[in-house]
Scaffold this active site. Structure first.
Site, short mmCIF file in Angstrom:
data_model
loop_
_atom_site.label_atom_id
_atom_site.label_comp_id
_atom_site.label_asym_id
_atom_site.label_seq_id
_atom_site.Cartn_x
_atom_site.Cartn_y
_atom_site.Cartn_z
N ASP A 91 7.73 -9.85 -1.83
CA ASP A 91 6.57 -8.97 -1.94
C ASP A 91 5.77 -9.22 -3.21
O ASP A 91 4.66 -8.71 -3.36
CB ASP A 91 6.96 -7.48 -1.81
CG ASP A 91 7.86 -7.00 -2.92
OD1 ASP A 91 8.36 -7.84 -3.68
OD2 ASP A 91 8.07 -5.78 -3.01
N GLY B 213 0.76 -1.23 0.00
CA GLY B 213 0.00 0.00 0.00
C GLY B 213 0.79 1.29 0.00
O GLY B 213 1.82 1.42 -0.64
N CYS C 228 22.04 -19.62 -23.27
CA CYS C 228 22.02 -18.26 -23.83
C CYS C 228 23.35 -17.56 -23.58
O CYS C 228 23.87 -17.57 -22.47
CB CYS C 228 20.88 -17.47 -23.20
SG CYS C 228 20.78 -15.75 -23.79
#
Length: 364
Positions: free
Chosen positions: A258, A29, A300
């Site tokens: 998160d 938030g 790669c």
């Protein structure tokens, strides 16, 4: 977050981080909704348990609630602020509105003016979305004008929820598991394409290389040079393994990351288990980043520069039907191959002991 949760977190966090300088990151938030008194309590507890160590607090905010009192407090207590701004007015207001639907660009600019007035240290954080990603030079010039020498860009990569996820109240689809692919789902309208991602960074890099090398820090470029030098890139997405930064909720629940605040990534609660032990449980999550790369990434020639990227974005399949390919792979590859000669020259100059420019001193 109650004082009891806050005190337990700060005391345990400082106990397990034994270095001379410790960082705390406050996100939401919107973390300024907690009010200044909450952060006064934070600073007081940090002094109580810090044993004289240097403590850096980083606050990520949308900037709309910043006032003289806020900025005076932030400056006095050496907070570093990451302020969200997505470009000039039209681009920023495309998706950033307040709870009443009002556009907030003017409030953000006022907040930046106040931070400058009180000499608050701040960086800009910009979400790359479908509105601003096609205007790299304009976004870069604007951020350079209003910023404080450091830019961070975050790609908007979200998928629309499945029916069962909608029923659970999700507005976006849950990230793929640590093993990668989690099914074909529609990208959100505001998400960027891999090609747009690569084109944006290439255009910004060319402008930065011509005008601002040594003067302007772009986190993505700094991280790329770090991996060229074999040094820590400073971005968990580009690390070989991750899992070092859990996300603590207001009630003491700790999650793996998160980006992964979902029930199956709940590590536990700091009232039931010490923070150290909870983070030890996160090892498998972090190691999965390296262990579950598809063969395409392993083979790669520039794979060592992204290390597969953030596992949140590994929901695609390779041409050989291997799961775990990063959605942004095409963009990463385009940027890394385009800039390879430039970073190789920078690397060679540094290894030969020449004086590096500006921010690259941090990588030595």
């Amino acid at each position: 977050m109650s004082k009891s949760v806050l005190e337990r977190f700060i005391s345990q966090y400082l106990e397990i981080n034994t270095c001379d300088e410790v960082e705390f990151v406050w996100q939401g938030g919107e973390p300024t909704l907690c009010g200044i008194d909450f952060y006064k309590m934070v600073v007081s507890l940090q002094k109580e348990y810090g044993n004289g160590r240097k403590i850096l607090n980083i606050l990520q905010t949308n900037g709309t609630l910043l006032t003289d009192a806020w900025c005076e407090f932030l400056a006095e207590n050496d907070f570093l602020v990451g302020i969200s701004v997505d470009g000039p007015e039209g681009m920023h207001n495309a998706y950033r509105h307040d709870s009443n639907g009002r556009k907030v660009f003017s409030k953000v600019m006022h907040g930046i003016e106040l931070m400058r007035k009180y000499r608050v240290s701040y960086n800009t954080i910009t979400v790359l979305n479908n509105e601003n990603v096609s205007h790299p030079e304009e976004v870069y010039d604007f951020l350079k004008k209003i910023g404080n020498g450091y830019m961070q860009f975050i790609p908007m990569v979200e998928r629309m929820p499945a029916i069962f996820e909608e029923e659970q109240g999700m507005i976006w689809s849950e990230p793929p598991g640590t093993l990668g692919y989690s099914g074909r789902k529609i990208m959100s309208p505001m998400s960027i394409t891999p090609k747009q991602f690569g084109d944006f960074y290439i255009a910004v890099f060319e402008k930065w290389l011509k005008e601002d090398i040594g003067k302007q820090v772009v986190q993505f470029f700094e991280a790329t040079l770090g991996n060229h030098l074999g040094k820590p890139p400073g971005m968990c997405a580009f690390e070989r393994v991750c899992g070092h930064a859990g996300a603590l909720e207001h009630n003491g629940d700790l999650y793996s990351c998160d980006h992964f605040v979902y029930p199956r990534y709940l590590l536990g609660n700091i009232f039931d288990m010490p923070l150290w032990d909870l983070m030890e449980k996160n090892r498998d999550f972090g190691i999965s980043k390296a262990l579950n790369l598809p063969k395409k990434c392993i083979d790669c020639e520039v794979g060592y520069l992204c290390n597969g990227g953030c596992i949140k974005h590994r929901f695609c399949m390779t041409e050989d039907n291997e799961k775990g390919l990063n959605y942004l792979c095409e963009g990463y590859y385009a940027f890394f191959t385009h800039t390879l000669p430039h970073f190789q020259r920078m690397r060679q100059s540094i290894l030969q002991g020449e004086e590096p420019a500006g921010e690259f001193k941090e990588q030595i």
